[in-house]
Structure formats: C-alpha cells, structure tokens
Design a protein around this motif. Structure first.
Motif, PDB file in Angstrom:
ATOM      1  N   PRO A   1      14.310   4.627  -0.724  1.00 46.98           N
ATOM      2  CA  PRO A   1      14.071   3.515   0.190  1.00 46.98           C
ATOM      3  C   PRO A   1      12.672   2.888   0.101  1.00 46.98           C
ATOM      4  N   ASP A   2      11.752   3.477  -0.676  1.00 47.66           N
ATOM      5  CA  ASP A   2      10.390   2.890  -0.664  1.00 47.66           C
ATOM      6  C   ASP A   2      10.316   1.619  -1.505  1.00 47.66           C
ATOM      7  N   GLU A   3       9.346   0.829  -1.143  1.00 51.97           N
ATOM      8  CA  GLU A   3       9.205  -0.501  -1.745  1.00 51.97           C
ATOM      9  C   GLU A   3       9.009  -0.443  -3.252  1.00 51.97           C
ATOM     10  N   GLN A   4       8.159   0.502  -3.699  1.00 52.74           N
ATOM     11  CA  GLN A   4       7.831   0.664  -5.108  1.00 52.74           C
ATOM     12  C   GLN A   4       9.099   0.849  -5.935  1.00 52.74           C
ATOM     13  N   SER A   5       9.943   1.763  -5.441  1.00 49.68           N
ATOM     14  CA  SER A   5      11.182   2.096  -6.141  1.00 49.68           C
ATOM     15  C   SER A   5      12.088   0.878  -6.256  1.00 49.68           C
ATOM     16  N   VAL A   6      12.150   0.094  -5.149  1.00 52.51           N
ATOM     17  CA  VAL A   6      13.016  -1.080  -5.152  1.00 52.51           C
ATOM     18  C   VAL A   6      12.511  -2.102  -6.156  1.00 52.51           C
ATOM     19  N   LEU A   7      11.165  -2.277  -6.211  1.00 51.42           N
ATOM     20  CA  LEU A   7      10.589  -3.250  -7.142  1.00 51.42           C
ATOM     21  C   LEU A   7      10.851  -2.863  -8.593  1.00 51.42           C
TER      22      LEU A   7
END
Ligand code: ADP
Length: 934
Positions: free
Chosen positions: A594-600
């Motif tokens: 769910p973290d932003e880094q992973s999504v990017l």
C-alpha cells in the motif's frame, strides 16, 4: 350322582380314597356275576340235552317193535306221546333206507345223511336236532330173557332197522337264560349302587378332618384368624387342632405387627407424598415462572431489537445520505466514524440476539444451495477490507481442497457467520504473518458430507491455561481494563453452538509463539450443482509476490490451471526476466504494497512492459489500497485484483488478458435499476415513527416513486380504500394496530388481494418472520434498511407477478395436503385443524424423544414413537411426515438400526419443515377463527 362319580376320577385325595374303597367290591361283584351266569347257563344246557336225549331214547326203544311189525298206528302213538313234551318241535321215524315212515310236527329239511352212531346231536340257532339209529335185537321177545346175552353183543352187531330224528326247541332254555341274566344284572347294579353310597359316605367321613385342616389353612392364608379359632376338629385330631391354633396365634401376632409397620410406612409415604406434591407444585410454579420469564425475555429481546434497530435505522440511513454530499474532509471523517460505530453497534446487537436465540432454543437452521468456495472468498474479501490497515499487512489465504465440491445444501448465512467470526478473530489477533483457511472432506456418504475446516493464524496465540475459557459466554482471554482488543466475548460461544447445531465439533490448539488453529467440522448435504471446472489456460507469466505464503498458494493454483510462472523477488528481477522471456510471457502478475513508493514503481513497470513488449500487467493489491489515489494507474493495467485473491477472479483475469488497459476500455454502465418502471410506482409507506417515514420518502422520491405516508395502521387502511397503491411498505410494531393486523384488513379491501406488502421489521426471531409471512405479507426487510436493498426489493416485487398464495402453495406443496386433511373429517375445518394442532404441538417433544432413543439405540421404543406419529400423520394432511415416518418404521422393523441415520434425519427434517411452515397453512375461515383473527 353320575356327575358326582365323574368328579371322582382320582385326581384329588377324596376321589382316590373313593376308588380305593370301591374298586375291590366292584371287581368281586363282576367276578361273582360271571361265575353265577356261567354255571347257571351250563346247567340249563345240560338239562336240555338230557331231556332231549331221554325223549329220543324213549322213541327209539318204543318204535323198534312198531317198525319190525310195520305198525303204523303204534308209530303214530309213539310220535304223539313224544310230541306231548312242549319243547319238542317234531319227531320223525325213518326206515333203514332213511326214508320217512312216520312223522309228526314241523321238521326242518334234512341236510345230511345220518350218522352211524347211536345218538348224534346237532345244534342250530333255535333248536337241537337229535338223531339215533333203531336197532333190531334177534328176538325181540327174548330180549328180556336174553338181556344178559345182548349185553355182550355190541351195537354194531345188531341190525339197524331205522332211524329216529327229534327236533327240540332251545327257545325256552334261552328265555330262562335271559331271565336269569337280568336277575343277576339287577342284583349286580343294586349291589354296586349300595356299595357306592356306602363308599361315598365312608370317604366323606374319612375326608372330613382333612378338609377341615385344609379349610383352616385356607382361612389362615386369608387372615381370618377368628374363624379358625372357632373351628372344631374330631377328637382324634386334637393334636393337629392344637398345632393349628398355635400357628394361628403366632400368625395373628405377626400380622398385627406387620399391619402396624405398614400403617407407619403408609403414614411416612403419605407425608413424603404431601411434601412431594408441595415440591412439585413449587416446581410447577417455578417452571411456569421460568417459562414466563423466558417468554418475557424473548419478548424483551424482540422489543429491544425493535427499539434499538429503529433509531439505528435512521442513524445509518441519514449517515449514508450525508456521506454522499459532504465534501469537507474533517466532517467526512466524523460521518464515517458514525457509520463505523453504528455498524459495530449493530454487530454487537446481532451477537446478543443470536446468543439469546440459542439460549432460548429458537435458533433454526435454514436450508439453501450455496457455493462454499465463493462464500469463503467473500468472507475474506469483506474482512480484509474492514480489518486490514496500513500497519497490518498479513497474508489472507483461502485454501480450498482440490477434491472438495464447491456446492452444498445448508444454512449459508450461519456458515458465513462461523467463518466470519473465526477468520475475523484470526485477523484481529494477528499482526504479521498469515491467516489461512483450509477446507477438506473429513468423511462422506450418499447424503451428507462432513467438511473439515482449519483456520490457522500466526497471531498472538492463547496461553494454554486460558484455552478452556474460550467457549464460555462473555469470556475473553484478556480481561484487563487495559485490554487491546474489543469484543463481547460471545463470538466463539455462538460459533460453537452453530457448529454443534450442524452436527460438528470445534476445537482449538494454540501456542503464543506460533499462533492459533481453530479446527471444526460441519455436516452439509450434497448439492446437485456441479463444480465450475476450469479449462487449462496454457499460459506463461512472471510473478512478483514478496510473501512466500502467498507465492506458494498462487503457484499451486496456477499449476492447476496450467499456467507456468517465473517468480521474482523485486522489480529489477522482473525487468531482467522480462527482457529474456518477453516472447513467451503472456502477462505480469504484480503484487503492490500500500505504500506510495511501491505504487509508483509498479506504475513504471506497467508502462514499460506495455509500451516495450505489449505485455499486460495484473495488479494484486491488499486493502486498504492506495490505488484510489492513483486513478491513472487503474487505467494502465489489464485487471486489478483485491487480495485475498480468489481462484475465480484470478482465472478470469488470466483468461481475459487485456492488452488494451482497462482505463482505455469503453466504460460499461453499472447495472442499474429499472428507473422507468419505478417512476410509475405509487407506494404507501406505513410507520408510526415520522423520522423513518421521512427517510423512506427521502430514498424513494428521488427515484421518481410517488410516496404517500401513513402514520398508523388505521390511516393506512383509510388511504388505501380511497386510493389504489402499487405496493405498501409496512412497519410491524405500531401502537393500536400492528403491521400484521393492518395487512389482514388491507387484504380484505378490493384491489389489495395481491398487492405486494413488504414488512420493514426490526424483529429478529425466525418464528416472528414466519408470522409476518403468514399474516399475508409478501416479503420482509430487517432494519436498519439499506437504501440499495430497499430499491432492489421494490424493483423485484413490481415485476413479480406471483401471488402470495402461489408462493405459499409452492412452499407447502410437498409438506401439507389441506384437501386431504379436510376430506378425512368431511370438510369440518374445526376438527381438521384441532387434529392437526394436536399432532403439530406434540412434534417437538416427539422429535426429541426420537433423538433420545436413537442415541440410546432403543429400537423398540423408536418404533413405538415413529408408529405413533405415522398413524396420526395419515389423518392430518401431513403428507411429508407420513411418508418419511413410513420409511423409517419399515426400516426399523426390517433392518433395525442398521444404516438408520439417514432415514431418521430425513424424518426429523420433515418434522422441522412442517413446524417451520405451520403458520402458512391457509385453513379456510371458520366462525371461531374469524373472530379470533378479528
Ligand atoms: P470477541 O468478540 O471478544 O472476539 P470471541 O468469543 O470471538 O469474542 O473470542 C473470545 C476471546 O478468545 C477473544 O477475546 C480472544 O481473547 C480469544 N481469541 C479468539 N480467537 C483468537 C485467536 N485467533 N487468537 C488469539 N486469541 C483469540
């Protein structure tokens, strides 16, 4: 007398005595008679012979001269003389040639030649025939002189000059014989009669003392001691008399003691009976009070449920309405919190109600077809959305056995409740690791399958000494005031009861260092529906899944559907594999945290794979998803799967690989209600709470539904009689006239016979829901009402042309035959209903009795109960029960308890079916029932 003699056949002592005395005299008299008769008979015969011989000899002697001188006159005189003897029938004289020369009397014809001897006697039936030769002496006149010489001349040497034949009648001798025999018989009978009388008298005298002793003993046995004391015995029995009197005394004494003892015991028993009666009266009162308080408790619960759910209905309804409009972040947070808290409150009320239902024995299981695999997926899906947080990222893995069928028949709502509670607890008490649910077949027969479930977590575990507290009501492992986890402590109790009601068992093993495993079994019926078998996909993918648990779960399933995969640890590895396997790779399956880094990073990879190699990506995300923050990401991938990923959704995503990302596809309009159909509707909403009515109109009017509001049952009837409505939404609990009563009245109005009436109820007990349907309503919605569900229900019912009666008939068709029930009693509804009620009222107790006898393997008693129900069910229209009782009775009689379980289960199910649908039976109205209903 003869009777008396017959009774004297030697069976008793007196008869033996009689025969001992009488038999010798009888035998002597018989012998004497025989001797007398034989001697007298021989005498009579002897004298007859002598008499006949003398006469013959006389004729022979006198006729010698007459023959020699052929003196016919003389011969006649001789014959005359002989015939003067009255027993002589005839006399004949023959010459030497045996020709008759003189004859007198009627002679029988001659049969044979005469003998040569002097006198021959032949016997015939009623006469004797004597023949004798007549000899001629040389000088008849000298015969007297030469008598001496003749003596020495043998008769053979004398010449035969003729023959004499005399027939002598024997009848006189016979008569004499008869006379004598009669006399002897008379004397014999007389003698024996006198002997019998004498012997009887004698045996009576001899038996008298024995009879007295026996009478005395008899009286003693009957306890008539005073009568015995008054009895007198002959002097020779004085010793016996004394002994009997002594015995009487002693017995009398014992008897008195015994009577005293009995009196004492009777008194004791009477006293304890009095106290028992008192106790039983107290128990009865206590029982009545308990039943009453139980009833009040149920009533209270129903009321509480109503009272709490009604305001909650309004709170939730308006919260949802507010959520649509609020844009301010802070205010939205407040409203979300209100919604969350209200839902929690509802869950708690649901638990308390369930617990009370279980306590009151009112929890009935329903039976419907359901897909267990989808149900587990659904439970995981809902729980993951509600319980997972950014800080709590655990793997949720449903492991459904390959050989396990997907479809079953059972109570899907309760199965869901069990799984929700156990998986919910597991998620709640697990901070890292996984929660896995394994389902496999424990055992199976023709009718039922026993499934084994394992809910395995890697959570905080339960200390061993606290495990036994788990299934006790209101108990929690952590009872401190600082406890970290909320909850009522009822979940596991309800779960256990539900499992047991489905004939299963639940147990737990736990280790605080490893986690907990809850194991349970459930008996479910096989369904006719088949597994949705998947065709092999024959694809290759690249998988990026950091969790090893999840990875192996995915591998197993991908193998099953023939999808090979290359597993990677991170994005770099994916890119390097991609460059090598670009030709063979059909898709990339990407797990995103769910973290932003992973999504990017994921976004970059999706773009790279799509643009460079035209390989689609499927995203796997775990709630709470950050995906909502990146709407453009949604538009780039082939599919987005929410973890835990179900087999079906993964299969669908892999089989419908989309090279055009979903964001670029033409948007499918969401399945919507038939608003046009709703616009034409006129609905009457009835509720005594204005707030609820407002909410209803708030939901209905924007959809174009013309909504009229009635604040009481009475007002609803008035409005309905003026105006025709298409549908009525009816609250159940209202003052003065409740929803059911109002429905009854409405149904009598013209045009409202089949109008859909939907109950809006806060009542939760199954029996009340049955009552609601029985009162003539078509469906019910439980408060708090969900806007979407309400609109869908309205939509369903406006297109439903099935009448209420059709639905009831469809439910009852296999259970109850009203026509048959009425036919048996010549259409008398009162009697038919009374008979039915008698049977139906007894069925619950009978069911328990059957279960008890089954458990104790008591075939005889089982047959008795089943036979009783079988008999009664034939006359009450309860066709299903009659059928299954018949099967069970025959089975028990022929095979006893061998393999009886299935048959018994069907029978019990038939009983439960009838009890559940009892209220729906459309008995014709009778005078009585119409007044009660009014
Ligand atoms: P509650 O509503 O409080 O969760 P339950 O009956 O479901 O009530 O559970 C009772 C108690 O059992 C919980 O409070 C918790 O202490 C313990 N428990 C239940 N399941 C687990 C689990 N999977 N791991 C650890 N503790 C558990």
């Amino acid at each position: 007398m003869i009777k008396r003699i017959f009774t004297l056949i030697p069976t008793t002592l007196s008869s033996r005595l009689f025969w001992a005395l009488f038999l010798p005299s009888l035998s002597i008299s018989i012998i004497a008679c025989f001797l007398l008769l034989s001697s007298r008979f021989s005498d009579l015969e002897k004298s007859l012979y002598e008499h006949a011989t003398n006469i013959t000899k006389q004729v022979v002697t006198t006729s010698e001269y007459a023959i020699v001188f052929s003196d016919q006159d003389m011969m006649n005189r001789i014959l005359q003389n002989a015939l003067e003897n009255h027993d002589i029938n005839s006399v004949q004289i023959f010459n030497s040639e045996q020709e008759i020369i003189a004859e007198l009397g009627k002679a029988a014809p001659l049969t044979n030649n005469f003998l040569k001897s002097d006198i021959n006697i032949a016997e015939f039936s009623d006469y004797l025939a004597l023949t004798s030769a007549i000899h001629y002496a040389s000088n008849i006149f000298d015969s007297t002189l030469n008598a001496k010489n003749n003596v020495f001349i043998s008769s053979n040497h004398r010449n035969v000059i003729g023959w004499v034949r005399v027939e002598v009648s024997t009848s006189e001798t016979q008569i004499k014989k008869y006379q004598y025999a009669s006399l002897v018989t008379f004397i014999f009978i007389l003698f024996n009669i006198l002997t019998i009388l004498g012997v009887l008298h004698l045996s009576k005298i001899l038996m008298q003392p024995v009879n007295k002793v026996s009478l005395a003993l008899n009286k003693l046995a009957k306890g008539q001691f005073s009568t015995v004391k008054l009895m007198s015995f002959p002097p020779e029995y004085a010793a016996i008399q004394k002994d009997i009197f002594d015995l009487t005394e002693r017995l009398e004494h014992h008897n008195e003691k015994l009577l005293l003892g009995i009196e004492q015991s009777t008194e004791d028993i009477r006293r304890s009976m009095d106290s028992m009666e008192e106790k039983s009266a107290q128990l009865y009162i206590a029982n009545r009070e308990a039943m009453e308080s139980n009833r009040l408790k149920s009533q209270f619960l129903a009321n509480i449920s109503h009272e709490v759910r009604t305001p909650l209905n309004a709170i939730l309804g308006y919260t949802k309405t507010l959520q649509k409009d609020i844009t301010n972040k802070q205010q939205r947070l407040y409203v979300d919190t209100i919604e969350q808290s209200t839902n929690n409150l509802l869950a708690i009320i649901g638990d308390i109600l369930d617990f009370s239902k279980i306590e009151a024995g009112k929890l009935n299981l329903e039976s419907n077809n359901f897909n267990l695999k989808s149900l587990i997926d659904d439970v995981y899906q809902t729980l993951s959305i509600n319980l997972l947080s950014k800080d709590k990222q655990i793997d949720l893995v449903p492991e459904f056995g390959k050989e396990t069928p997907e479809w079953f028949v059972g109570d899907s709502i309760r199965v869901r409740q069990i799984l929700t509670n156990l998986i919910g607890n597991a998620i709640k008490f697990t901070h890292q690791g996984s929660v896995r649910t394994k389902v496999s077949i424990a055992s199976q027969d023709k009718k039922k399958i026993t499934l084994s479930f394992h809910v395995i977590d890697t959570g905080i575990g339960i200390p061993e000494h606290k495990i036994n507290r788990l299934f006790k009501p209101f108990s929690q492992v952590d009872t401190s005031t600082t406890r970290q986890f909320g909850g009522t402590g009822l979940g596991l109790v309800i779960t256990k009861k539900l499992v047991e009601q489905m004939h299963g068992k639940i147990e737990v093993s736990s280790d605080p260092t490893i986690g907990s495993t809850f194991r349970f079994t459930l008996d479910l019926k096989q369904s006719n529906k088949l597994n949705n078998d998947k065709a092999p996909l024959n694809r290759h993918i690249i998988l990026l899944e950091p969790s090893t648990t999840y990875k192996s779960y995915m591998h197993r399933y991908l193998n099953e559907i023939k999808v090979s995969c290359t597993s990677c640890f991170d994005l770099e590895q994916v890119i390097s594999v991609l460059s090598k396997e670009q030709r063979t790779t059909d898709a990339i399956l990407l797990s995103v945290t769910p973290d932003e880094q992973s999504v990017l990073e994921a976004k970059e990879l999706i773009l790279y794979a799509g643009q460079q190699f035209n390989i689609p990506c499927i995203l796997m995300i775990q709630p709470p998803g950050q995906i909502a923050n990146y709407p453009d990401l949604k538009g780039l991938c082939s599919d987005i799967l929410l973890k835990p990923i179900s087999h079906d959704r993964l299969y669908n995503a892999l089989s419908n690989l989309n090279h055009t990302p979903i964001g670029l596809q033409p948007q499918q309009p969401p399945k919507s209600l038939d608003t046009e159909k709703l616009t034409r509707l006129k609905i009457l909403a009835v509720d005594d709470m204005p707030i609820n009515l407002q909410l209803l109109s708030h939901w209905l009017q924007p959809n174009g539904i013309e909504t009229s509001l009635a604040y009481s049952g009475q007002q609803a009837i008035e409005m309905a009689s003026i105006e025709q409505f298409d549908m009525i939404l009816m609250d159940i609990q209202m003052p003065e006239m409740d929803g059911m009563e109002t429905t009854n009245e409405l149904r009598l109005l013209e045009g409202y016979e089949n109008t859909p009436i939907i109950a809006l109820t806060a009542h939760a007990l199954g029996s009340e829901q049955q009552q609601i349907l029985a009162s003539g309503m078509n469906a019910y919605l439980t408060k708090p009402i969900d806007e979407e569900i309400l609109l869908n229900t309205i939509d369903n019912w406006c297109s439903n042309t099935e009448t209420l009666q059709d639905q009831i008939d469809a439910k009852l068709i296999n259970i109850f035959d009203l026509e048959k029930a009425l036919d048996i009693v010549d259409g008398k509804t009162d009697i038919a209903k009374e008979m039915f009620d008698m049977l139906a009222d007894s069925l619950d107790a009978e069911k328990k009795l059957i279960q008890h006898h089954l458990a104790h393997q008591d075939t005889e008693k089982l047959i008795e109960v089943v036979h009783r129900i079988h008999g009664a069910s034939k006359y009450t229209g309860t066709i299903n029960i009659a059928r299954h009782a018949g099967f069970l009775e025959t089975h028990l009689k022929e095979l006893e308890l061998e393999g009886v379980e299935g048959v018994a289960e069907d029978f019990i199910e038939a009983i439960e079916d009838l009890l559940n649908h009892r209220q729906l039976i459309p008995w014709p109205q009778t005078l009585d029932s119409s007044t009660t209903n009014a």
